[in-house]
Scaffold this motif. Structure first.
Motif, short mmCIF file in Angstrom:
data_model
loop_
_atom_site.label_atom_id
_atom_site.label_comp_id
_atom_site.label_asym_id
_atom_site.label_seq_id
_atom_site.Cartn_x
_atom_site.Cartn_y
_atom_site.Cartn_z
N SER A 21 0.86 -1.18 0.00
CA SER A 21 0.00 0.00 0.00
C SER A 21 0.90 1.24 0.00
O SER A 21 1.83 1.33 0.81
CB SER A 21 -0.88 -0.02 1.26
N THR A 22 0.62 2.18 -0.90
CA THR A 22 1.44 3.41 -0.91
C THR A 22 1.29 4.17 0.41
O THR A 22 2.21 4.86 0.83
CB THR A 22 1.06 4.33 -2.09
N GLN B 57 -0.71 -2.10 -6.39
CA GLN B 57 -0.69 -2.39 -4.96
C GLN B 57 -1.21 -3.82 -4.76
O GLN B 57 -2.20 -4.22 -5.37
CB GLN B 57 -1.58 -1.42 -4.20
N ALA C 74 -1.89 -4.81 -1.60
CA ALA C 74 -2.76 -4.73 -0.41
C ALA C 74 -3.29 -3.30 -0.29
O ALA C 74 -3.21 -2.68 0.78
CB ALA C 74 -1.99 -5.13 0.84
N GLY C 75 -3.85 -2.79 -1.39
CA GLY C 75 -4.42 -1.44 -1.39
C GLY C 75 -5.54 -1.37 -0.36
O GLY C 75 -6.38 -2.27 -0.30
N ARG C 76 -5.54 -0.30 0.42
CA ARG C 76 -6.51 -0.19 1.51
C ARG C 76 -7.48 0.95 1.26
O ARG C 76 -7.12 2.01 0.76
CB ARG C 76 -5.79 0.07 2.84
N GLY C 77 -8.74 0.72 1.63
CA GLY C 77 -9.75 1.76 1.58
C GLY C 77 -10.12 2.19 2.99
O GLY C 77 -9.51 1.73 3.97
N ARG C 78 -11.10 3.05 3.12
CA ARG C 78 -11.56 3.48 4.43
C ARG C 78 -12.28 2.33 5.12
O ARG C 78 -12.78 1.41 4.48
CB ARG C 78 -12.51 4.68 4.30
N TRP D 144 -8.78 -1.87 -1.59
CA TRP D 144 -8.90 -0.99 -2.77
C TRP D 144 -8.33 -1.72 -3.97
O TRP D 144 -7.15 -2.07 -3.99
CB TRP D 144 -8.15 0.33 -2.52
N TYR E 221 -2.31 5.34 -8.04
CA TYR E 221 -2.25 5.06 -6.60
C TYR E 221 -1.11 5.91 -6.04
O TYR E 221 0.05 5.68 -6.40
CB TYR E 221 -1.94 3.58 -6.33
N SER F 55 0.37 8.46 -2.51
CA SER F 55 0.21 8.95 -1.13
C SER F 55 1.19 10.08 -0.90
O SER F 55 2.37 9.97 -1.23
CB SER F 55 0.49 7.83 -0.13
N LYS G 133 -18.33 4.90 -8.08
CA LYS G 133 -17.12 5.44 -7.46
C LYS G 133 -15.95 5.49 -8.43
O LYS G 133 -15.58 4.52 -9.06
CB LYS G 133 -16.76 4.58 -6.24
N LEU H 61 -7.80 8.16 1.47
CA LEU H 61 -7.57 7.54 2.79
C LEU H 61 -6.54 8.36 3.54
O LEU H 61 -5.38 8.41 3.15
CB LEU H 61 -7.08 6.10 2.60
N ILE I 155 -4.46 8.66 -2.22
CA ILE I 155 -5.46 8.93 -3.26
C ILE I 155 -5.43 7.79 -4.29
O ILE I 155 -4.37 7.46 -4.83
CB ILE I 155 -5.16 10.28 -3.95
N GLY I 156 -6.58 7.21 -4.53
CA GLY I 156 -6.70 6.19 -5.57
C GLY I 156 -7.73 6.67 -6.58
O GLY I 156 -8.85 7.02 -6.19
C1 BTN Z 1 -11.72 4.73 0.08
O1 BTN Z 1 -12.50 5.22 -0.73
O2 BTN Z 1 -12.11 3.87 0.88
C2 BTN Z 1 -10.30 5.19 0.10
C3 BTN Z 1 -9.48 4.54 -0.98
C4 BTN Z 1 -8.05 5.02 -0.99
C5 BTN Z 1 -7.18 4.25 -1.96
C6 BTN Z 1 -5.80 4.82 -2.07
S1 BTN Z 1 -4.86 4.07 -3.38
C7 BTN Z 1 -3.41 4.87 -2.80
C8 BTN Z 1 -3.45 4.78 -1.29
N1 BTN Z 1 -2.89 3.52 -0.83
C9 BTN Z 1 -3.81 2.75 -0.25
O3 BTN Z 1 -3.60 1.61 0.22
N2 BTN Z 1 -5.00 3.38 -0.24
C10 BTN Z 1 -4.93 4.69 -0.85
#
Ligand code: BTN
Length: 254
Positions: free
Chosen positions: A21-22, A45, A47-51, A56, A65, A67, A116, A121, A138-139
């Motif tokens: 994840s960035t 990514q 393991a991209g993470r969302g809220r 993600w 992607y 940060s 979306k 995040l 920001i994604g």
């Molecule tokens: C959301 O809408 O839940 C937030 C999503 C955020 C995604 C971005 S991608 C770059 C950065 N790295 C992550 O793991 N998440 C954010």
């Protein structure tokens, strides 16, 4: 005019082919003393993470992607303002890229056609009085085609490509996001939250609509009336005006 028209944000760029994840990489850099404006960007990514603990979707080379490490001079209680600020910057860049109908769902989802397009995040570390660092992740779904989304996101997610019908150069778009982000950060530092709040209202896809809030302190339904001077959502329910600081917003009816 240079592509990346900033003095700080994105001038130091940490580029990766692949990261978990960035946001996690940026947090590590922040802990090691990264300067205001350093940015981590990755092609994919794992393991991209969302809220709210969600994941993600982050397929390789389709989307953006990134940060940013920020060191704002703010008390921790005002950090949420930066989350709304980031969504304003992203929505502005999305509109500039040709998706004029993009709007923001509180607090910081960028939507188009009710789907979306981008998410933000925000994570931070604070001492009692002052924010130490903020990482804004920001994604943006840029060139993802329908087949690039996992099945459960089809019909829920969209991309610049799907909205415009033509691809957008990702580096160009990332530079536009970072440029808009810095413009709004400068404005916020000089003038406070007022102008950000006004821009957020103008871009809102939420105000004036019937909403259901879940996952916060309580579940409630009502009409989203406004955001207050701290960025909280004010919802008119059958019993009165509720102030929502956290939770998921579902837009009921178009
Ligand atoms: C959301 O809408 O839940 C937030 C999503 C955020 C995604 C971005 S991608 C770059 C950065 N790295 C992550 O793991 N998440 C954010």
């Amino acid at each position: 005019r240079p592509l990346l028209n900033t003095h700080d944000v994105g001038q130091t760029l940490h580029w990766y082919e692949e990261v978990g994840s960035t946001n996690d990489v940026a947090k590590g850099l922040a802990e090691e003393g990264a300067l205001h404006g350093e940015v981590v960007v990755a092609e994919r990514q794992t393991a991209g993470r969302g809220r709210r603990g969600r994941s993600w979707s982050s397929p390789a080379r389709r989307n953006v992607y990134l940060s940013a490490v920020l060191r704002p001079d703010l008390p921790p209680a005002r950090a949420p303002e930066l989350t709304l600020l980031a969504s304003v910057a992203v929505c502005q860049a999305v509109r500039q890229a040709g998706v004029a109908a993009a709007g923001i769902k509180w607090p910081n989802d960028v939507l188009a056609s009710g789907r979306k397009l981008a998410g933000v995040l925000t994570e931070m570390a604070a001492e009692v009085e002052r924010v130490q660092w903020v990482v804004i992740g920001i994604g943006v779904n840029v060139n993802a085609a329908a087949a690039d989304f996992p099945e459960e996101l089809r019909g829920v997610a969209t991309s610049l490509l799907l909205e415009r019908g033509a691809p957008v150069p990702r580096a160009l778009f990332a530079a536009a996001v970072l440029t808009a982000l810095e413009e709004w950060l400068d404005r916020h530092a000089d003038e406070g939250f007022g102008p950000v709040r006004a821009a957020w209202r103008e871009m809102s896809d939420t105000l004036g609509r019937e909403v259901r809030i879940r996952g916060g302190a309580a579940e409630l339904t009502g009409v989203a009336e406004d955001i207050d001077e701290a960025g909280a959502l004010l919802v008119r329910t059958a019993t009165g005006l509720e102030r929502v600081v956290a939770g998921d917003v579902e837009l009921l009816r178009p």
